[in-house]
Design a protein around this motif. Structure first.
Motif, mmCIF file in Angstrom:
data_model
loop_
_atom_site.group_PDB
_atom_site.id
_atom_site.type_symbol
_atom_site.label_atom_id
_atom_site.label_comp_id
_atom_site.label_asym_id
_atom_site.label_seq_id
_atom_site.Cartn_x
_atom_site.Cartn_y
_atom_site.Cartn_z
ATOM 1 N N GLU A 152 -3.240 -7.474 -8.014
ATOM 2 C CA GLU A 152 -4.153 -7.884 -6.953
ATOM 3 C C GLU A 152 -3.568 -7.649 -5.565
ATOM 4 N N ARG A 153 -2.245 -7.433 -5.505
ATOM 5 C CA ARG A 153 -1.591 -7.209 -4.222
ATOM 6 C C ARG A 153 -0.998 -5.801 -4.123
ATOM 7 N N THR A 166 -6.951 -2.246 3.942
ATOM 8 C CA THR A 166 -7.368 -3.269 2.981
ATOM 9 C C THR A 166 -6.256 -4.286 2.781
ATOM 10 N N MET A 167 -5.026 -3.814 2.671
ATOM 11 C CA MET A 167 -3.908 -4.724 2.483
ATOM 12 C C MET A 167 -3.793 -5.717 3.634
ATOM 13 N N LYS A 194 -6.788 -8.275 3.663
ATOM 14 C CA LYS A 194 -6.748 -9.275 2.594
ATOM 15 C C LYS A 194 -5.536 -10.191 2.719
ATOM 16 N N TYR A 223 -2.344 -2.333 -3.186
ATOM 17 C CA TYR A 223 -3.523 -1.850 -2.475
ATOM 18 C C TYR A 223 -3.540 -0.330 -2.400
ATOM 19 N N ALA A 275 0.900 -1.148 0.000
ATOM 20 C CA ALA A 275 0.000 0.000 0.000
ATOM 21 C C ALA A 275 0.935 1.193 0.000
#
Length: 387
Positions: free
Chosen positions: A58-59, A66-67, A70, A61, A38
């Motif tokens: 997808e990784r 959120t990171m 998830k 962020y 992030a």
């Protein structure tokens, strides 16, 4: 370990100085892989930074919460092993606490938090979770700093009497915070940097180095803080008299208005039998000064036969090849990575691997800031070092 440790980064996107330094250090020994981030509070910058670092979209962020949510939900063979936090001071505490809550080990820039109260809470969280935290006090990673520490510990200098540590810089000699310098802007802003400028930024490095090499804690101090550039909100210069728990006396000077200086950190430690001198801008050299014989010059990477195991474990190149800031930073990451790997494998880390700054050092750093500011505002000559 049969794999690299998986790292996520909070902050440190493109054009961020310290984020790039952390990534270089983490990559240096092939033990760590950056897999998630992030990287900025600005969405476009976060996405672009992820692309530049070849992260899986997808990784990549848009915010740290959120990171962490998830990543914590990922299967064991994909989830992060640790999170590195390289945001400004005011944005350290919340992501660090959440990372620990989610089961992630933490690497964090110094000063560790915005306030002493936050630092204490973070220490409690680290102890409650049993996880590992690395605080990047870079200068403790130099080989000859480790040699100096071991010589003091072994009693080579006798009882320590005097410590002189100085850290002059010149980059804030003018009002750079109003000229578009982003680093200057947040470091001189009390809402982002905290209650101290110069002493919080580099004075903490000097104090940490003095305590690390001597193996002694500061117990009292007498501080003078100054704002030399008119209109600046936080101190840009200061001087502190020190007393240590082993009876030694000390002097600490930190200034960011020493025009013409770069990062001229230097420490001298004197005991009954002799003294040591180390300078960050000549890091491979340790001067050993004796009361009754000529000064000796110790150089990193030479097989003298009497180096400490801590020095040799953090020496990367043969003699004559300079080992600098990046290598010292890399040593912190390597020791941290070896410690985590040992814990994952269920074995005890070596003493050399465990030799890196911890959350306890972070608490002392924040207490140093508080006590220096309190002393500078007081008419009392000496202030007890309180935590």
């Amino acid at each position: 370990m049969t794999r690299k440790l998986r790292m996520g980064m909070i902050g440190g996107g493109k054009d961020a100085f310290i984020g790039a330094i952390h990534r270089i250090a983490a990559n240096m020994d092939g033990l760590i892989e950056l897999v998630a981030g992030a990287l900025s509070i600005h969405n476009e910058t976060a996405i672009e930074s992820g692309k530049m670092l070849f992260l899986d979209p997808e990784r990549t962020y848009l915010d740290f919460k959120t990171m962490l949510e998830k990543e914590a939900a990922m299967p064991a063979d994909k989830r992060l092993d640790f999170v590195t936090i390289v945001t400004p001071n005011f944005a350290h505490f919340e992501p660090a606490m959440m990372a620990l809550d989610k089961g992630f080990n933490v690497v964090i820039e110094k000063p560790i938090t915005f306030s002493l109260e936050e630092a204490k809470k973070l220490k409690e969280k680290v102890e409650a979770t049993g996880l590992t935290l690395l605080l990047t006090h870079t200068y403790t990673g130099y080989p000859m700093v480790k040699q100096a520490r071991q010589m003091v510990k072994d009693g080579a200098l006798g009882k320590i009497r005097k410590v002189w540590v100085e850290y002059p810089q010149g980059w804030l000699s003018k009002m750079s915070e109003r000229e578009g310098n982003a680093q200057a802007a947040w470091r001189t802003d009390p809402s982002k940097s905290g209650k101290s400028g110069c002493m919080g930024d580099i004075g903490t490095h000097a104090a940490n180095l003095a305590e690390y090499i001597t193996g002694s804690n500061i117990t009292q101090l007498c501080a003078d803080l100054n704002i030399m550039v008119p209109g600046r909100a936080l101190d840009d210069d200061g001087n502190v008299l020190l007393r240590f728990d082993n009876g030694a006396a000390g002097v600490l000077m930190a200034s960011q208005v020493a025009a013409g200086e770069e990062n001229a950190l230097k420490i001298r430690v004197y005991g009954e039998k002799g003294g040591l001198e180390w300078a960050q801008q000549e890091p491979n050299t340790l001067l050993v000064k004796w009361l009754d014989k000529p000064t000796e010059i110790y150089r990193a990477g030479n097989g003298y036969g009497f180096q400490s195991s801590y020095m040799t474990a953090n020496t990367r190149t043969p003699g004559g090849h300079p080992e600098g800031y990046l290598e010292a930073f890399g040593n912190l990451y390597r020791n941290f990575a070896r410690t985590l790997s040992a814990k994952i494998d269920g074995v005890t880390p070596s003493p050399e691997s465990l030799d890196f700054p911890s959350v306890a050092d972070g608490v002392r750093g924040m207490a140093f800031i508080d006590n220096v500011v309190r002393s500078a505002q007081s008419d009392v000559k000496w202030t007890n070092f309180e935590i």
